[in-house]
Motif scaffolding. Sequence first.
Motif, PDB file in Angstrom:
ATOM      1  N   PHE A 298      24.508 -14.855 -41.887  1.00 43.72           N
ATOM      2  CA  PHE A 298      23.082 -14.709 -41.559  1.00 43.72           C
ATOM      3  C   PHE A 298      22.703 -15.446 -42.922  1.00 43.72           C
ATOM      4  CE2 PHE A 298      25.211 -11.785 -38.205  1.00 43.72           C
ATOM      5  CZ  PHE A 298      24.404 -11.939 -37.544  1.00 43.72           C
ATOM      6  N   ASP A 299      21.905 -15.699 -42.672  1.00 43.08           N
ATOM      7  CA  ASP A 299      21.070 -16.099 -43.812  1.00 43.08           C
ATOM      8  C   ASP A 299      20.211 -15.039 -44.698  1.00 43.08           C
ATOM      9  OD1 ASP A 299      20.397 -19.008 -43.695  1.00 43.08           O
ATOM     10  OD2 ASP A 299      18.882 -18.370 -41.840  1.00 43.08           O
ATOM     11  N   ALA A 300      20.050 -13.815 -44.231  1.00 40.95           N
ATOM     12  CA  ALA A 300      19.747 -12.584 -45.052  1.00 40.95           C
ATOM     13  C   ALA A 300      19.962 -11.163 -43.931  1.00 40.95           C
ATOM     14  CB  ALA A 300      18.175 -12.585 -45.139  1.00 40.95           C
ATOM     15  N   VAL A 301      20.452 -10.245 -44.451  1.00 42.34           N
ATOM     16  CA  VAL A 301      20.594  -9.495 -44.540  1.00 42.34           C
ATOM     17  C   VAL A 301      19.656  -7.822 -44.891  1.00 42.34           C
ATOM     18  CG1 VAL A 301      22.582  -6.979 -44.703  1.00 42.34           C
ATOM     19  CG2 VAL A 301      23.091  -9.726 -44.629  1.00 42.34           C
ATOM     20  N   PHE A 302      19.190  -7.335 -44.046  1.00 42.48           N
ATOM     21  CA  PHE A 302      18.018  -6.066 -44.375  1.00 42.48           C
ATOM     22  C   PHE A 302      18.902  -4.506 -43.934  1.00 42.48           C
ATOM     23  CE2 PHE A 302      14.205  -8.552 -42.388  1.00 42.48           C
ATOM     24  CZ  PHE A 302      14.407  -9.209 -43.267  1.00 42.48           C
ATOM     25  N   GLN A 303      19.599  -4.005 -45.546  1.00 47.48           N
ATOM     26  CA  GLN A 303      20.250  -2.692 -45.228  1.00 47.48           C
ATOM     27  C   GLN A 303      19.304  -1.848 -45.668  1.00 47.48           C
ATOM     28  OE1 GLN A 303      23.135  -2.176 -44.935  1.00 47.48           O
ATOM     29  NE2 GLN A 303      22.939   0.126 -45.975  1.00 47.48           N
ATOM     30  N   ASP A 304      19.294  -1.173 -44.201  1.00 45.97           N
ATOM     31  CA  ASP A 304      17.657  -0.032 -44.991  1.00 45.97           C
ATOM     32  C   ASP A 304      18.511   0.734 -43.831  1.00 45.97           C
ATOM     33  OD1 ASP A 304      15.919   1.193 -45.130  1.00 45.97           O
ATOM     34  OD2 ASP A 304      14.524  -0.290 -43.730  1.00 45.97           O
ATOM     35  N   ALA A 305      19.254   1.732 -44.317  1.00 44.52           N
ATOM     36  CA  ALA A 305      19.995   3.050 -43.567  1.00 44.52           C
ATOM     37  C   ALA A 305      19.358   4.139 -44.290  1.00 44.52           C
ATOM     38  CB  ALA A 305      21.405   3.159 -43.650  1.00 44.52           C
ATOM     39  N   PHE A 306      19.626   5.611 -43.816  1.00 46.23           N
ATOM     40  CA  PHE A 306      19.402   6.217 -44.630  1.00 46.23           C
ATOM     41  C   PHE A 306      19.713   6.410 -46.303  1.00 46.23           C
ATOM     42  CE2 PHE A 306      17.396   7.464 -40.335  1.00 46.23           C
ATOM     43  CZ  PHE A 306      16.687   7.698 -40.308  1.00 46.23           C
ATOM     44  N   SER A 307      19.300   7.665 -47.011  1.00 46.37           N
ATOM     45  CA  SER A 307      20.084   7.870 -48.322  1.00 46.37           C
ATOM     46  C   SER A 307      21.632   7.894 -48.108  1.00 46.37           C
ATOM     47  CB  SER A 307      19.435   9.033 -48.745  1.00 46.37           C
ATOM     48  OG  SER A 307      19.402   9.862 -48.093  1.00 46.37           O
ATOM     49  N   PRO A 308      22.407   7.275 -48.909  1.00 45.63           N
ATOM     50  CA  PRO A 308      23.261   7.367 -49.318  1.00 45.63           C
ATOM     51  C   PRO A 308      24.355   8.572 -49.099  1.00 45.63           C
ATOM     52  CG  PRO A 308      22.841   5.982 -51.154  1.00 45.63           C
ATOM     53  CD  PRO A 308      21.338   6.127 -50.348  1.00 45.63           C
ATOM     54  N   SER A 309      23.519   9.779 -49.669  1.00 43.85           N
ATOM     55  CA  SER A 309      24.173  11.154 -48.964  1.00 43.85           C
ATOM     56  C   SER A 309      24.122  11.175 -48.257  1.00 43.85           C
ATOM     57  CB  SER A 309      23.306  11.810 -50.148  1.00 43.85           C
ATOM     58  OG  SER A 309      21.805  12.060 -49.527  1.00 43.85           O
ATOM     59  N   LYS A 310      22.746  11.308 -46.892  1.00 44.22           N
ATOM     60  CA  LYS A 310      22.682  11.592 -45.520  1.00 44.22           C
ATOM     61  C   LYS A 310      23.904  10.237 -44.714  1.00 44.22           C
ATOM     62  CE  LYS A 310      19.708  14.764 -46.520  1.00 44.22           C
ATOM     63  NZ  LYS A 310      17.381  14.528 -46.709  1.00 44.22           N
ATOM     64  N   ASN A 311      23.813   9.259 -45.218  1.00 46.99           N
ATOM     65  CA  ASN A 311      24.017   8.231 -43.874  1.00 46.99           C
ATOM     66  C   ASN A 311      25.216   7.773 -45.094  1.00 46.99           C
ATOM     67  OD1 ASN A 311      21.783   5.747 -42.281  1.00 46.99           O
ATOM     68  ND2 ASN A 311      23.723   6.865 -41.768  1.00 46.99           N
ATOM     69  N   PRO A 312      26.367   8.090 -45.152  1.00 49.74           N
ATOM     70  CA  PRO A 312      27.335   7.791 -46.277  1.00 49.74           C
ATOM     71  C   PRO A 312      28.274   6.889 -45.497  1.00 49.74           C
ATOM     72  CG  PRO A 312      28.291   9.787 -45.729  1.00 49.74           C
ATOM     73  CD  PRO A 312      26.851   9.620 -45.163  1.00 49.74           C
ATOM     74  N   GLU A 313      28.032   6.743 -44.167  1.00 48.63           N
ATOM     75  CA  GLU A 313      29.222   5.184 -43.670  1.00 48.63           C
ATOM     76  C   GLU A 313      28.732   4.009 -44.289  1.00 48.63           C
ATOM     77  OE1 GLU A 313      27.693   7.422 -42.158  1.00 48.63           O
ATOM     78  OE2 GLU A 313      26.419   5.749 -39.803  1.00 48.63           O
ATOM     79  N   LEU A 314      27.071   4.001 -44.091  1.00 46.64           N
ATOM     80  CA  LEU A 314      26.671   2.653 -45.044  1.00 46.64           C
ATOM     81  C   LEU A 314      26.683   1.874 -45.796  1.00 46.64           C
ATOM     82  CD1 LEU A 314      23.956   1.973 -41.659  1.00 46.64           C
ATOM     83  CD2 LEU A 314      26.243   1.354 -41.193  1.00 46.64           C
ATOM     84  N   TRP A 315      27.031   2.659 -46.558  1.00 44.70           N
ATOM     85  CA  TRP A 315      27.271   2.490 -47.953  1.00 44.70           C
ATOM     86  C   TRP A 315      28.464   1.866 -49.258  1.00 44.70           C
ATOM     87  CZ3 TRP A 315      21.773   1.293 -49.499  1.00 44.70           C
ATOM     88  CH2 TRP A 315      20.531   2.243 -48.754  1.00 44.70           C
ATOM     89  N   THR A 316      29.268   2.178 -47.781  1.00 45.97           N
ATOM     90  CA  THR A 316      30.480   1.891 -48.553  1.00 45.97           C
ATOM     91  C   THR A 316      31.446   0.460 -48.831  1.00 45.97           C
ATOM     92  OG1 THR A 316      32.217   1.595 -46.659  1.00 45.97           O
ATOM     93  CG2 THR A 316      31.209   4.119 -47.223  1.00 45.97           C
ATOM     94  N   LYS A 317      32.438   0.611 -49.789  1.00 46.28           N
ATOM     95  CA  LYS A 317      32.761  -0.610 -50.015  1.00 46.28           C
ATOM     96  C   LYS A 317      33.508  -1.658 -49.198  1.00 46.28           C
ATOM     97  CE  LYS A 317      36.766  -2.565 -52.172  1.00 46.28           C
ATOM     98  NZ  LYS A 317      38.493  -2.462 -53.043  1.00 46.28           N
ATOM     99  N   GLU A 318      33.928  -0.525 -48.147  1.00 45.41           N
ATOM    100  CA  GLU A 318      34.680  -1.305 -46.360  1.00 45.41           C
ATOM    101  C   GLU A 318      33.370  -1.754 -46.418  1.00 45.41           C
ATOM    102  OE1 GLU A 318      36.512   1.495 -44.057  1.00 45.41           O
ATOM    103  OE2 GLU A 318      37.493  -0.227 -43.245  1.00 45.41           O
ATOM    104  N   TYR A 319      32.628  -1.238 -46.011  1.00 50.13           N
ATOM    105  CA  TYR A 319      31.444  -1.544 -45.199  1.00 50.13           C
ATOM    106  C   TYR A 319      30.837  -2.881 -45.571  1.00 50.13           C
ATOM    107  CZ  TYR A 319      26.581  -1.678 -43.810  1.00 50.13           C
ATOM    108  OH  TYR A 319      25.222  -1.484 -42.871  1.00 50.13           O
ATOM    109  N   PHE A 320      30.284  -3.155 -47.030  1.00 52.25           N
ATOM    110  CA  PHE A 320      29.731  -3.789 -47.586  1.00 52.25           C
ATOM    111  C   PHE A 320      30.948  -4.618 -47.483  1.00 52.25           C
ATOM    112  CE2 PHE A 320      26.924  -0.859 -49.720  1.00 52.25           C
ATOM    113  CZ  PHE A 320      25.877  -0.877 -49.022  1.00 52.25           C
ATOM    114  N   THR A 321      31.892  -5.390 -47.671  1.00 52.80           N
ATOM    115  CA  THR A 321      33.083  -5.960 -47.993  1.00 52.80           C
ATOM    116  C   THR A 321      32.606  -6.677 -46.548  1.00 52.80           C
ATOM    117  OG1 THR A 321      34.375  -5.233 -48.811  1.00 52.80           O
ATOM    118  CG2 THR A 321      35.338  -6.479 -47.748  1.00 52.80           C
ATOM    119  N   ASN A 322      33.222  -6.004 -44.792  1.00 52.03           N
ATOM    120  CA  ASN A 322      32.835  -6.463 -43.685  1.00 52.03           C
ATOM    121  C   ASN A 322      30.943  -7.170 -43.344  1.00 52.03           C
ATOM    122  OD1 ASN A 322      35.376  -5.546 -42.819  1.00 52.03           O
ATOM    123  ND2 ASN A 322      34.024  -3.694 -42.151  1.00 52.03           N
TER     124      ASN A 322
END
Length: 218
Positions: free
Chosen positions: A145-169
């Motif tokens: 993709f040309d762009a990524v909109f990373q718009d999860a709820f906050s890291p404390s409430k929605n932690p799975e979408l802010w991890t190193k492993e997730y961002f690596t993918n």
Amino acid sequence: MKLKTGDGSETLYSEEYSEYYHSKSGAVQESVEKYVKPCKIIELAKKGFISILDIGFGLGYNAIAAIDMAKKANPKVEIEILSFEKDLQLEKLKDLKNGLKNYDIIKKLEYDPITKSYHYEDSNIFLRIKIGDATKLIKSVPKKFDAVFQDAFSPSKNPELWTKEYFTNISKLMKKNAILATYSYARKVRENLALAGLEVYDGPIIGRRSPSTLARKI
Ligand SMILES: C[S@@+](CC[C@H](N)C(=O)[O-])C[C@H]1O[C@@H](n2cnc3c(N)ncnc32)[C@H](O)[C@@H]1O
């Protein structure tokens, strides 16, 4: 529960996460200023084709604001958006007031039970919203993709979408120079983006004192 935000657009409250979907200072303003503009959607539109990975479709403001602004910049642009959303609340979205020109797309979405996704397609736009957990769905995306909109709820409430492993993918799905934008300014989020190999820098300061975050694929 609906809330009229600072720019007049309405947002919703998530009972599950105990957070609003957007900044109270302006929901559509947030989409435009923190996602669409920093990801250079207007510049990409002028070249004729844009592909966007949209994490957390939510009320669809980021995705539809991108469509609005891209089409305004180039009426002939082709826009491909792949969104992931674990809980699409379509009925609640249909009467939201937000001023987005193409928001009617929400009413035209069609569901395909085989691929568990909603689709909208016309001569310019190809939008697909895959229903499920983004951490799993990102592992089987066959394109970049040309762009990524990373718009999860906050890291404390929605932690799975802010991890190193997730961002690596996520990073594996970004073209060279593609930009990921997120509202979060958290130190840990920035560290994880950097550990995923992305170049991290400040985004714009909108509606609060700290900047948002941008991360470029190098
Ligand atoms: C802050 S809201 C997104 C707002 C949206 N970008 C917009 O413009 O309206 C976060 C969204 O992420 C979704 N979400 C949370 N965890 C998820 C996960 N693991 N997989 C997919 N979607 C998730 C939530 O259901 C919610 O709709």
